[in-house]
Design a protein around this motif. Structure first.
Motif, PDB file in Angstrom:
ATOM      1  N   ASP A 113       0.819  -1.219   0.000  1.00 28.05           N
ATOM      2  CA  ASP A 113       0.000   0.000   0.000  1.00 28.05           C
ATOM      3  C   ASP A 113       0.851   1.266   0.000  1.00 28.05           C
ATOM      4  N   ALA A 114       1.973   1.234  -0.716  1.00 29.49           N
ATOM      5  CA  ALA A 114       2.863   2.399  -0.847  1.00 29.49           C
ATOM      6  C   ALA A 114       3.312   2.943   0.502  1.00 29.49           C
ATOM      7  N   GLU A 115       3.414   2.084   1.488  1.00 28.95           N
ATOM      8  CA  GLU A 115       3.810   2.486   2.834  1.00 28.95           C
ATOM      9  C   GLU A 115       5.331   2.427   2.963  1.00 28.95           C
ATOM     10  N   THR A 116       5.949   3.557   3.330  1.00 34.43           N
ATOM     11  CA  THR A 116       7.410   3.626   3.444  1.00 34.43           C
ATOM     12  C   THR A 116       7.883   3.887   4.873  1.00 34.43           C
ATOM     13  N   SER A 117       6.975   3.911   5.828  1.00 40.12           N
ATOM     14  CA  SER A 117       7.382   4.192   7.206  1.00 40.12           C
ATOM     15  C   SER A 117       8.240   3.079   7.801  1.00 40.12           C
ATOM     16  N   PHE A 118       8.223   1.901   7.188  1.00 42.36           N
ATOM     17  CA  PHE A 118       9.027   0.803   7.716  1.00 42.36           C
ATOM     18  C   PHE A 118      10.514   1.135   7.639  1.00 42.36           C
ATOM     19  N   VAL A 119      10.888   2.042   6.718  1.00 36.96           N
ATOM     20  CA  VAL A 119      12.296   2.414   6.586  1.00 36.96           C
ATOM     21  C   VAL A 119      12.794   3.074   7.864  1.00 36.96           C
ATOM     22  N   ASN A 120      11.946   3.879   8.489  1.00 41.11           N
ATOM     23  CA  ASN A 120      12.338   4.540   9.745  1.00 41.11           C
ATOM     24  C   ASN A 120      12.603   3.522  10.848  1.00 41.11           C
ATOM     25  N   ARG A 121      11.702   2.519  10.928  1.00 42.48           N
ATOM     26  CA  ARG A 121      11.888   1.488  11.961  1.00 42.48           C
ATOM     27  C   ARG A 121      13.062   0.576  11.625  1.00 42.48           C
ATOM     28  N   LEU A 122      13.302   0.374  10.337  1.00 43.24           N
ATOM     29  CA  LEU A 122      14.414  -0.469   9.913  1.00 43.24           C
ATOM     30  C   LEU A 122      15.752   0.161  10.295  1.00 43.24           C
ATOM     31  N   SER A 123      15.840   1.482  10.184  1.00 39.18           N
ATOM     32  CA  SER A 123      17.093   2.157  10.531  1.00 39.18           C
ATOM     33  C   SER A 123      17.358   2.147  12.034  1.00 39.18           C
ATOM     34  N   GLY A 124      16.323   1.877  12.850  1.00 42.41           N
ATOM     35  CA  GLY A 124      16.494   1.846  14.292  1.00 42.41           C
ATOM     36  C   GLY A 124      16.943   0.502  14.830  1.00 42.41           C
ATOM     37  N   ILE A 125      17.063  -0.498  13.981  1.00 39.75           N
ATOM     38  CA  ILE A 125      17.507  -1.819  14.419  1.00 39.75           C
ATOM     39  C   ILE A 125      18.983  -1.765  14.794  1.00 39.75           C
ATOM     40  N   ASP A 126      19.319  -2.400  15.884  1.00 42.87           N
ATOM     41  CA  ASP A 126      20.704  -2.435  16.342  1.00 42.87           C
ATOM     42  C   ASP A 126      21.556  -3.193  15.321  1.00 42.87           C
ATOM     43  N   GLY A 127      22.632  -2.571  14.878  1.00 42.06           N
ATOM     44  CA  GLY A 127      23.510  -3.192  13.888  1.00 42.06           C
ATOM     45  C   GLY A 127      23.292  -2.671  12.483  1.00 42.06           C
ATOM     46  N   VAL A 128      22.247  -1.850  12.275  1.00 49.28           N
ATOM     47  CA  VAL A 128      21.993  -1.258  10.962  1.00 49.28           C
ATOM     48  C   VAL A 128      22.501   0.173  10.969  1.00 49.28           C
ATOM     49  N   GLY A 129      23.420   0.491  10.062  1.00 48.79           N
ATOM     50  CA  GLY A 129      23.989   1.831  10.000  1.00 48.79           C
ATOM     51  C   GLY A 129      23.044   2.836   9.370  1.00 48.79           C
ATOM     52  N   ASP A 130      22.745   2.666   8.102  1.00 48.76           N
ATOM     53  CA  ASP A 130      21.816   3.568   7.423  1.00 48.76           C
ATOM     54  C   ASP A 130      21.038   2.786   6.380  1.00 48.76           C
ATOM     55  N   VAL A 131      19.878   3.336   5.997  1.00 48.80           N
ATOM     56  CA  VAL A 131      18.969   2.678   5.053  1.00 48.80           C
ATOM     57  C   VAL A 131      18.595   3.689   3.966  1.00 48.80           C
ATOM     58  N   THR A 132      18.623   3.250   2.702  1.00 47.17           N
ATOM     59  CA  THR A 132      18.267   4.109   1.573  1.00 47.17           C
ATOM     60  C   THR A 132      17.218   3.400   0.726  1.00 47.17           C
ATOM     61  N   LEU A 133      16.144   4.128   0.405  1.00 45.53           N
ATOM     62  CA  LEU A 133      15.077   3.604  -0.448  1.00 45.53           C
ATOM     63  C   LEU A 133      15.035   4.445  -1.723  1.00 45.53           C
ATOM     64  N   VAL A 134      15.169   3.776  -2.878  1.00 41.64           N
ATOM     65  CA  VAL A 134      15.248   4.468  -4.164  1.00 41.64           C
ATOM     66  C   VAL A 134      14.186   3.915  -5.099  1.00 41.64           C
ATOM     67  N   SER A 135      13.476   4.805  -5.787  1.00 35.01           N
ATOM     68  CA  SER A 135      12.520   4.374  -6.807  1.00 35.01           C
ATOM     69  C   SER A 135      13.269   3.737  -7.954  1.00 35.01           C
ATOM     70  N   TYR A 136      12.722   2.643  -8.465  1.00 35.09           N
ATOM     71  CA  TYR A 136      13.414   1.820  -9.474  1.00 35.09           C
ATOM     72  C   TYR A 136      12.497   1.680 -10.675  1.00 35.09           C
ATOM     73  N   ASN A 137      12.991   2.092 -11.874  1.00 40.61           N
ATOM     74  CA  ASN A 137      12.139   2.061 -13.068  1.00 40.61           C
ATOM     75  C   ASN A 137      12.341   0.826 -13.928  1.00 40.61           C
TER      76      ASN A 137
END
Length: 224
Positions: free
Chosen positions: A195-219
């Motif tokens: 459902d075009a939901e991208t808020s999971f990226v914020n929670r994903l970046s908060g996981i211990d051991g994850v440095g940074d997360v990038t989401l890019v549109s792909y054509n």
């Protein structure tokens, strides 16, 4: 002795008398209208990464130039043979970024050829049909838009937790590449969102051991 006036008293000036300014203006006017129509359709159906105004204006100019060339060719057989030889040495170096751009280029050229040949109704009807088809089908979404997810993890435990969380948060998760170096782990995956939901990226970046997360549109086209 041949004079200066005798030099220009040739078929060159006689061919100029066959030139019709009114017909030329009418043909170029129709080419401009159809070129602008192609420009509008391209702008409305564009779904790439970056819209190019230069390419859009090229479609209008290409229609006008092709019309002018075909008008000259159809009025003189000798000129048509010379034009074929001249155009055969032309080489285009600009790379086509998307397959649909080829369709619009050929559309502009075909419209210019048809108008230059004097078949204006064919150009109008054909362009209208092509435009309607592209407007109906070009932007129709047959599947969810893909995205590229780039994860930088410090260790294997962080990678495992990030993958488990992403598998549950998105509809589809497929690893495309994995790079391991002294700085950690870089994971690249193609995902389909729920459902075009991208808020999971914020929670994903908060996981211990994850440095940074990038989401890019792909054509759908890998960039080299």
């Amino acid at each position: 002795m041949m004079t200066f006036q005798d030099i220009f008293k040739s078929s060159f000036l006689e061919n100029i008398t066959e030139f019709s300014a009114m017909d030329t203006l009418i043909g170029l006017l129709f080419a401009l209208v159809i070129g602008l129509f192609i420009f509008t359709v391209y702008k409305k159906t564009f779904n790439g990464v970056m819209y190019s105004t230069g390419f859009s204006l090229t479609l209008v100019g290409l229609c006008l130039v092709t019309t002018l060339v075909i008008m000259a060719v159809t009025s003189n057989v000798v000129l048509s043979l010379g034009m074929v030889g001249a155009l055969s040495i032309v080489r285009f170096r600009t790379a086509i970024r998307e397959p649909m751009e080829i369709v619009y280029l050929f559309w502009s050229i075909a419209a210019g050829i048809v108008i230059g040949a004097g078949m204006v109704p064919l150009a109008v009807i054909g362009s209208a049909v092509i435009g309607v088809v592209l407007l109906l089908f070009a932007n129709r979404r047959v599947h969810e838009n893909p995205y590229i997810l780039i994860l930088h993890c410090r260790d294997e435990e962080g990678e495992r937790q990030a993958r488990e969380f992403a598998d549950k948060a998105v509809k589809r998760f497929a690893v495309k590449s994995k790079t391991v170096n002294a700085m950690g782990i870089e994971l690249t995956a193609e995902i389909r969102l729920k459902d075009a939901e991208t808020s999971f990226v914020n929670r994903l970046s908060g996981i211990d051991g994850v440095g940074d997360v990038t989401l890019v549109s792909y054509n759908g086209e890998y960039m080299s």
